[in-house]
Design a protein around this motif. Structure first.
Motif, short mmCIF file in Angstrom:
data_model
loop_
_atom_site.label_atom_id
_atom_site.label_comp_id
_atom_site.label_asym_id
_atom_site.label_seq_id
_atom_site.Cartn_x
_atom_site.Cartn_y
_atom_site.Cartn_z
N SER A 170 -6.82 -12.02 20.60
CA SER A 170 -7.38 -13.18 19.92
C SER A 170 -7.39 -13.06 18.40
O SER A 170 -7.62 -14.05 17.70
N PHE A 171 -7.15 -11.85 17.89
CA PHE A 171 -7.15 -11.69 16.44
C PHE A 171 -5.88 -12.30 15.83
O PHE A 171 -4.84 -12.39 16.49
N ILE A 172 -5.98 -12.70 14.57
CA ILE A 172 -4.86 -13.30 13.86
C ILE A 172 -4.28 -12.26 12.91
O ILE A 172 -5.02 -11.66 12.12
N ASN A 173 -2.99 -12.07 12.99
CA ASN A 173 -2.31 -11.16 12.07
C ASN A 173 -2.13 -11.87 10.73
O ASN A 173 -1.55 -12.95 10.67
N ALA A 174 -2.65 -11.28 9.66
CA ALA A 174 -2.59 -11.93 8.34
C ALA A 174 -1.16 -12.15 7.87
O ALA A 174 -0.91 -13.00 7.02
N ASP A 175 -0.20 -11.40 8.41
CA ASP A 175 1.20 -11.60 8.04
C ASP A 175 1.69 -12.98 8.46
O ASP A 175 2.67 -13.50 7.94
N ASN A 176 0.97 -13.56 9.44
CA ASN A 176 1.36 -14.89 9.92
C ASN A 176 0.75 -16.02 9.09
O ASN A 176 1.03 -17.19 9.32
N ILE A 177 -0.13 -15.66 8.15
CA ILE A 177 -0.72 -16.66 7.26
C ILE A 177 0.24 -16.91 6.11
O ILE A 177 0.66 -15.98 5.43
N GLU A 178 0.62 -18.13 5.92
CA GLU A 178 1.63 -18.46 4.92
C GLU A 178 1.16 -18.10 3.51
O GLU A 178 0.02 -18.32 3.14
N GLU A 179 2.10 -17.53 2.75
CA GLU A 179 1.79 -17.13 1.37
C GLU A 179 1.35 -18.33 0.54
O GLU A 179 0.50 -18.22 -0.33
N ASN A 180 1.92 -19.50 0.84
CA ASN A 180 1.56 -20.71 0.12
C ASN A 180 0.09 -21.07 0.33
O ASN A 180 -0.59 -21.56 -0.58
N ASP A 181 -0.42 -20.83 1.55
CA ASP A 181 -1.82 -21.10 1.84
C ASP A 181 -2.73 -20.19 1.02
O ASP A 181 -3.77 -20.61 0.52
N ILE A 182 -2.34 -18.92 0.91
CA ILE A 182 -3.13 -17.95 0.13
C ILE A 182 -3.16 -18.38 -1.33
O ILE A 182 -4.20 -18.32 -2.00
N TYR A 183 -2.01 -18.83 -1.84
CA TYR A 183 -1.91 -19.29 -3.23
C TYR A 183 -2.83 -20.49 -3.46
O TYR A 183 -3.53 -20.57 -4.47
N LYS A 184 -2.85 -21.42 -2.51
CA LYS A 184 -3.71 -22.61 -2.63
C LYS A 184 -5.18 -22.21 -2.66
O LYS A 184 -5.97 -22.74 -3.45
N ILE A 185 -5.56 -21.28 -1.80
CA ILE A 185 -6.96 -20.84 -1.74
C ILE A 185 -7.38 -20.21 -3.07
O ILE A 185 -8.46 -20.48 -3.58
N LYS A 186 -6.51 -19.38 -3.64
CA LYS A 186 -6.83 -18.76 -4.93
C LYS A 186 -6.99 -19.80 -6.02
O LYS A 186 -7.89 -19.72 -6.86
N ASN A 187 -6.11 -20.80 -6.02
CA ASN A 187 -6.19 -21.86 -7.02
C ASN A 187 -7.48 -22.65 -6.90
O ASN A 187 -8.16 -22.94 -7.89
N VAL A 188 -7.83 -23.00 -5.67
CA VAL A 188 -9.03 -23.79 -5.45
C VAL A 188 -10.27 -22.99 -5.83
O VAL A 188 -11.21 -23.53 -6.42
N LYS A 189 -10.30 -21.70 -5.52
CA LYS A 189 -11.44 -20.86 -5.92
C LYS A 189 -11.61 -20.85 -7.43
O LYS A 189 -12.73 -20.90 -7.94
N LYS A 190 -10.48 -20.81 -8.15
CA LYS A 190 -10.56 -20.84 -9.62
C LYS A 190 -11.25 -22.11 -10.10
O LYS A 190 -12.15 -22.09 -10.93
N VAL A 191 -10.80 -23.25 -9.56
CA VAL A 191 -11.31 -24.55 -10.01
C VAL A 191 -12.78 -24.72 -9.60
O VAL A 191 -13.63 -25.11 -10.42
N LEU A 192 -13.09 -24.45 -8.34
CA LEU A 192 -14.45 -24.66 -7.86
C LEU A 192 -15.43 -23.71 -8.56
O LEU A 192 -16.55 -24.10 -8.88
N THR A 193 -15.00 -22.50 -8.80
CA THR A 193 -15.85 -21.53 -9.51
C THR A 193 -16.14 -22.01 -10.93
O THR A 193 -17.28 -21.93 -11.40
N PHE A 194 -15.11 -22.53 -11.59
CA PHE A 194 -15.31 -23.04 -12.95
C PHE A 194 -16.32 -24.19 -12.94
O PHE A 194 -17.22 -24.25 -13.79
N ILE A 195 -16.20 -25.10 -11.98
CA ILE A 195 -17.12 -26.23 -11.90
C ILE A 195 -18.54 -25.76 -11.66
O ILE A 195 -19.49 -26.22 -12.31
N HIS A 196 -18.73 -24.82 -10.75
CA HIS A 196 -20.07 -24.31 -10.44
C HIS A 196 -20.67 -23.57 -11.65
O HIS A 196 -21.88 -23.58 -11.83
#
Length: 291
Positions: A170-196
């Protein structure tokens, strides 16, 4: 650098036993705003309908169901009125072995390093449902006892839970998580953190788009697609939530709270507050303080 305000700073449990459990059994709407934390969270949706956002993906969940929040996941939860849910939040490091063995190498360390992740959801139709439910109830049953023996039992149940998930692939192998998704998450964290961190100041579209290296037009579409709200809507949502906290926790004048939360126009602040809280700031303060 100051710790990101988007990142939850609450300590779950204690230093000696970093696990805590929470429960929602009120008849009002359940709302957890976008945030993230290093701990792992297991949520049990007991009854009702829930709208969940995990790493900019929306899910509509009809209870009963379990949801895992992996370390670093940006998430929010909104329910209809009368829903019931509970959760355990724990630091995975509490399960790490001092003596290095095969379990540490193949399971615990990959989980700690996010190379392997918990499944997002477990539903009633799933093969492991009964096992997960039984173990979750066992953890909840012992978690509030402050005895060392109870803490040992909780840890043993967590190991059993991980064993159950591992045994059933049932575990998910992180290699199967698209690199583009990781990039999006990092970008959003930057923006949301700045707003907060800067909600009390003027936040421009140009500043936000420059933060992630995009032109303003593309950034507007990008933000709306990932968050489900425009930049202005999200900023106002954060400001109103901060204002609501001030109304409850301080005796400051409403106009001073409005200014401290980034509103120069008191009329606009009251309009926005009513839209989000369905009552005026003065009514909100009066109702919450009378409870």
């Amino acid at each position: 650098m100051e710790k990101e305000k988007l990142k939850e700073n609450i300590m779950h449990g204690t230093v000696s036993f970093p696990l805590a459990n929470y429960r929602w059994d009120k008849d009002t709407q359940f709302f957890v705003k976008l945030h993230w934390h290093n701990e792992t969270e297991l949520v049990f949706f007991k009854t009702g309908l829930f709208s969940v956002n995990i790493n900019m993906r929306e899910y509509k969940i009809s209870a009963p169901a379990f949801m895992f929040i992996n370390s670093g996941d940006i998430h929010s939860i909104v329910s209809e009125e009368g829903c019931r849910e509970s959760a355990i939040v724990f630091d995975l490091k509490m399960l790490s072995f001092e003596y290095f063995d095969g379990i540490q190498y193949k399971i615990i360390r990959p989980l700690l390093e996010s190379k392997m992740q918990f499944p997002q959801f477990v539903f009633e139709k799933d093969k492991i449902w009964q096992d997960v439910k039984k173990l979750y109830e066992s953890i909840i049953g012992e978690a509030n006892n402050k005895e060392l023996a109870s803490y040992m039992k909780v840890k043993s149940y967590l190991y059993q839970l991980i064993a159950c998930l591992y045994e059933n692939n049932s575990f998910i192998n992180a290699d199967n998580i698209e690199e583009n998704d990781i990039y999006k998450i990092k970008n959003v964290k930057k923006v949301l953190t700045f707003i907060h961190n800067n909600y009390s100041e003027k936040i421009s579209l140009n500043k936000m788009s420059d933060l992630v290296g995009m032109n303003t037009q593309y950034f507007c579409r990008y933000f709306k697609k990932l968050i489900g709200k425009t930049l202005t809507e999200y900023i106002n949502e954060i400001r109103i939530e901060k204002a609501a906290e001030c109304l409850i926790e301080t005796g400051d004048k409403i106009i001073d709270i409005a200014i401290s939360c980034g509103y120069e126009n008191i009329g606009y602040f009251i309009k926005r507050f009513k839209e989000q809280k369905h009552m005026s700031p003065s009514e909100y303060r009066r109702q919450t303080k009378s409870k």
